[in-house]
Design an enzyme around this catalytic site. Structure first.
Site, PDB file in Angstrom:
ATOM      1  N   ASP A   1      26.791 -11.269  25.785  1.00 16.96           N
ATOM      2  CA  ASP A   1      27.808 -11.924  24.957  1.00 16.96           C
ATOM      3  C   ASP A   1      27.794 -11.399  23.516  1.00 16.96           C
ATOM      4  OD1 ASP A   1      29.869 -13.764  24.544  1.00 16.96           O
ATOM      5  OD2 ASP A   1      28.850 -15.335  25.672  1.00 16.96           O
TER       6      ASP A   1
ATOM      7  N   ASP B   1      38.248 -16.667  26.094  1.00 18.29           N
ATOM      8  CA  ASP B   1      37.852 -17.479  27.243  1.00 18.29           C
ATOM      9  C   ASP B   1      39.059 -18.084  27.963  1.00 18.29           C
ATOM     10  OD1 ASP B   1      35.371 -16.911  26.261  1.00 18.29           O
ATOM     11  OD2 ASP B   1      34.640 -18.974  26.338  1.00 18.29           O
TER      12      ASP B   1
HETATM   13  C1  GAL Z   1      31.405 -17.288  25.618  1.00 21.41           C
HETATM   14  C2  GAL Z   1      31.841 -16.488  26.832  1.00 21.41           C
HETATM   15  C3  GAL Z   1      31.889 -17.434  28.015  1.00 21.41           C
HETATM   16  C4  GAL Z   1      30.531 -18.072  28.214  1.00 21.41           C
HETATM   17  C5  GAL Z   1      30.059 -18.757  26.937  1.00 21.41           C
HETATM   18  C6  GAL Z   1      28.635 -19.250  27.056  1.00 21.41           C
HETATM   19  O1  GAL Z   1      31.326 -16.438  24.532  1.00 21.41           O
HETATM   20  O2  GAL Z   1      33.088 -15.902  26.589  1.00 21.41           O
HETATM   21  O3  GAL Z   1      32.313 -16.738  29.168  1.00 21.41           O
HETATM   22  O4  GAL Z   1      29.609 -17.078  28.608  1.00 21.41           O
HETATM   23  O5  GAL Z   1      30.129 -17.868  25.845  1.00 21.41           O
HETATM   24  O6  GAL Z   1      28.202 -19.891  25.901  1.00 21.41           O
END
Ligand code: GAL
Length: 373
Positions: A126, A183
């Protein structure tokens, strides 16, 4: 090559968020096998954020939260492997993960080794809490190198949401798939926004590294961590068909243990999956777009083409595609023998255009074999 076609699997985030456990992952692995998802091609079981302790252990290593994962990650990984599946985990290139657990910044090589020791096959990586001074592109290169250095094949699933114009550099940084959007949430607006945002970026996906349009919300019906509103079955059909037409990885995001029959059948639809997994891996192009009606088309192997008709409008209507926009001229001596890939229905021979009537937010996907007439 670690992945020739878009990866497929299940990820814990969309439905479960922080509410994950050894039991959930084992039961989901069981369900993937027992309900035929593994046979349909879904082979990665991925634990997303919130699996670790809030701090590293005394040796500076990431450590699993013992309340959630009492037997440790190696035992869980062994279990997933014993089902013939692959095991995925999550970390972040910043100092903390998005949910505020320890990130891998400046611990890349030791963390990669920890994942390799646990038998991890897939790392989602991430982009939260990246220090200002650090260059994101370099951080993805670094984790890619750290994973390679372990000697284990670990797929790198980069997740920087498409920021820093990542399409042109993610392949060279070593990612095997990369989140090219923000997301997803479980409603049609989100699905539509994500899909349309990719139209001019599909050229960046090809064997070895694919645009990842985020985990699927099919089957969530408004429940869970990103269940904002929910969709009906027509909307989930369009969602899945778009992800297949656009070569996105197919990571199931719902609770597969309690899936409805409609959603299970959709996620296992052989025709749509065959388009997603087509070995030519060519991107779709816009064959027609009028208001909220879109026809996307793409070349497939063996003289076949796929044409997806999407009605993103609120009312039923005919979605047009002139076959000359796909490349077929009327005096060519060729025509398309069309099949509806969702229903399997044979539709006959088409030379000029197709204009199926499609309900609000629904779609049809045809496969056309180019034949001499
Ligand atoms: C976001 C990501 C999500 C999930 C989340 C977890 O940045 O896009 O898919 O992994 O973090 O905290």
């Amino acid at each position: 090559m670690l992945t020739y076609t878009p990866p497929m699997g299940w990820n814990s985030w969309n439905t479960f968020g922080a509410n994950i456990s050894d039991k959930l992952v084992r039961e989901s692995a069981d369900a993937l096998v027992d309900l035929g998802f593994k046979d349909a091609g879904y082979n990665y079981v991925v634990i997303d954020d919130c699996w670790s302790k809030l701090e590293r252990d005394e040796n500076g290593r990431l450590a699993a939260d013992e309340k959630k994962f009492p037997y440790g990650m190696k035992a869980l990984s062994d279990y997933v492997h014993s089902k013939g599946l692959k095991f995925g985990m999550y970390s972040c290139c910043g100092v903390r993960t998005c949910a505020n657990y320890p990130g891998s910044f400046e611990h890349e090589f030791v963390d990669a080794q920890t994942f390799a020791d646990w038998g991890v096959d897939f790392l989602k990586y991430d982009f939260c809490y990246k220090p200002e001074r650090a260059n994101g592109e370099v951080l993805y290169r670094r984790m890619s190198m750290a994973l390679r250095a372990t000697g284990r094949d670990i797929l790198l699933s980069a997740c920087n949401w498409g920021v820093d114009n990542s399409g042109p550099w993610m392949r060279s940084a070593g990612a095997n798939m990369y989140r090219s959007t923000g997301d997803i949430v479980d409603n049609f607006q989100s699905i539509k926004d994500i899909a349309l945002s990719q139209v001019d970026k599909l050229c960046y996906g090809a064997p070895g590294c694919f645009n990842d349009m985020d985990m699927l919300v099919v089957g969530m019906y408004g429940k869970g961590n990103v269940g904002l509103g929910g969709c009906n079955d027509a909307e989930y059909r369009s969602h899945f068909a778009l992800w297949c037409m656009f070569n996105s990885p197919l990571m199931i995001g719902c609770d597969i243990r309690t899936l409805t029959r409609e959603s299970a059948e959709l996620l296992k639809n052989k025709g749509l999956i065959s388009i997603n997994q087509n070995l030519d891996c060519r991107p779709s192009f816009v064959a027609n777009s009028v208001d909220q009606h879109y026809a996307f088309a793409r070349q497939l192997s063996n003289n076949e083409y796929a044409v997806g008709f999407f009605n993103m409008d609120e009312t039923e209507g005919e979605v047009y595609c002139l076959l000359s926009d796909v490349g077929l001229t009327q005096d060519s001596g060729y025509a398309f023998e069309m099949t509806d890939v969702v229903t399997g229905e044979q539709l006959g021979t088409f030379r000029e255009f197709c204009h199926p009537k499609i309900g609000a937010h629904d779609c049809k996907v045809y496969k056309g074999k180019l034949v001499k007439i």
